[in-house]
Write a protein that holds these residues in place. Structure first.
Motif, mmCIF file in Angstrom:
data_model
loop_
_atom_site.group_PDB
_atom_site.id
_atom_site.type_symbol
_atom_site.label_atom_id
_atom_site.label_comp_id
_atom_site.label_asym_id
_atom_site.label_seq_id
_atom_site.Cartn_x
_atom_site.Cartn_y
_atom_site.Cartn_z
ATOM 1 N N GLN A 72 14.786 -22.788 41.269
ATOM 2 C CA GLN A 72 15.038 -21.447 41.780
ATOM 3 C C GLN A 72 15.376 -20.473 40.650
ATOM 4 O O GLN A 72 14.944 -19.318 40.654
ATOM 5 C CB GLN A 72 16.171 -21.494 42.805
ATOM 6 C CG GLN A 72 16.270 -20.263 43.684
ATOM 7 C CD GLN A 72 17.209 -20.489 44.855
ATOM 8 O OE1 GLN A 72 18.203 -21.187 44.737
ATOM 9 N NE2 GLN A 72 16.904 -19.883 45.990
ATOM 10 N N SER A 75 12.201 -19.592 38.902
ATOM 11 C CA SER A 75 11.422 -18.641 39.700
ATOM 12 C C SER A 75 11.998 -17.231 39.572
ATOM 13 O O SER A 75 11.245 -16.251 39.440
ATOM 14 C CB SER A 75 11.421 -19.059 41.174
ATOM 15 O OG SER A 75 10.735 -20.280 41.343
ATOM 16 N N ASP A 101 10.372 -19.132 46.756
ATOM 17 C CA ASP A 101 11.338 -20.059 46.155
ATOM 18 C C ASP A 101 12.710 -19.406 46.014
ATOM 19 O O ASP A 101 13.741 -20.013 46.341
ATOM 20 C CB ASP A 101 10.835 -20.519 44.790
ATOM 21 C CG ASP A 101 11.619 -21.711 44.250
ATOM 22 O OD1 ASP A 101 12.283 -22.400 45.047
ATOM 23 O OD2 ASP A 101 11.557 -21.963 43.031
#
Length: 242
Positions: A72, A75, A101
């Motif tokens: 995460q 992302s 995400d």
């Protein structure tokens, strides 16, 4: 003996009987204490064996969550970098996957049934190692820290990021590409909507930036939890080997 006026012999006999009774009582108490001690020792060993299995299971759980949190964070980092890219280098499908995400809420769910039992029943007090007892008593504190941070991150996503996306992002297009339920979605009436437009909005950049830092804070707590679990594993093994 009294009738024969042998008082001294009677008292000696009585005192002897009393001493024998006291010795019997003391021996019975000693045997009872020994039995209790053995039972407590066996209970402690059984509890500690269950505890290390719980700890080792939680290590696997936290390692999985760490990977999710790191994904995460990556992302979020990639999303932030897209704000500085030229339009010809932007890809809507990449944007959709990164947003999908980032907007996921992570929550760790460790098993603490054995630990809770030890705290509630006093079994932790039977453990010999003071270092292990301190580590076990303090363990719920870090779980509470994580719970608070997870709640902050979740509220930021649900109260700020998602409401913004509802107005500026085509969820259907994103879900068709990345959701496990994509087969039942169908097509979007607004398929021509350009999700890349969010990259021209300061609020969206701020939302992603804030989520990026929330995720990093959460990751640090997950790493701290893993460190504590590894320490518990080491201390418990020492306890069992002593």
């Amino acid at each position: 003996l009294l009738m024969e006026n042998k008082t001294s012999k009677y008292f000696k006999y009585a005192i002897g009987e009393i001493i024998l009774v006291m010795i019997g009582i003391l021996l019975a108490l000693q045997v009872n204490n020994w039995n209790n001690s053995e039972n407590e020792k066996n209970d402690s060993i059984q509890f500690t064996n269950r505890l290390i299995k719980e700890v080792e299971s939680n290590i696997l759980i936290i390692e999985t969550e760490i990977q999710k949190e790191q994904s995460q964070i990556n992302s979020g980092k990639q999303l932030l970098s897209m704000f500085s890219l030229n339009a010809d280098k932007l890809n809507e499908r990449t944007l959709d996957s990164l947003v999908f995400d980032v907007m996921t809420t992570n929550k760790i769910d460790v098993n603490i049934g054995t630990l809770t039992e030890g705290l509630n029943t006093g079994k932790i007090a039977l453990i010999q190692s003071d270092s292990l007892k301190v580590a076990l008593y303090s363990f719920p504190t870090i779980l509470e820290e994580i719970k608070i941070q997870e709640q902050l991150g979740s509220e930021d996503i649900h109260d700020n990021l998602m409401p913004y996306l509802y107005d500026h992002f085509n969820y259907v297009q994103m879900d068709i590409a990345f959701s496990e339920y994509h087969k039942g979605i169908g097509t979007s009436k607004f398929s021509e909507h350009d999700n890349l437009q969010v990259l021209n909005n300061l609020k969206f950049e701020n939302l992603i930036d804030n989520q990026f830092y929330n995720s990093n804070d959460q990751l640090q707590l997950y790493l701290k939890l893993k460190k504590e679990l590894m320490n518990l594993q080491r201390l418990i093994k020492q306890e069992l080997n002593d």
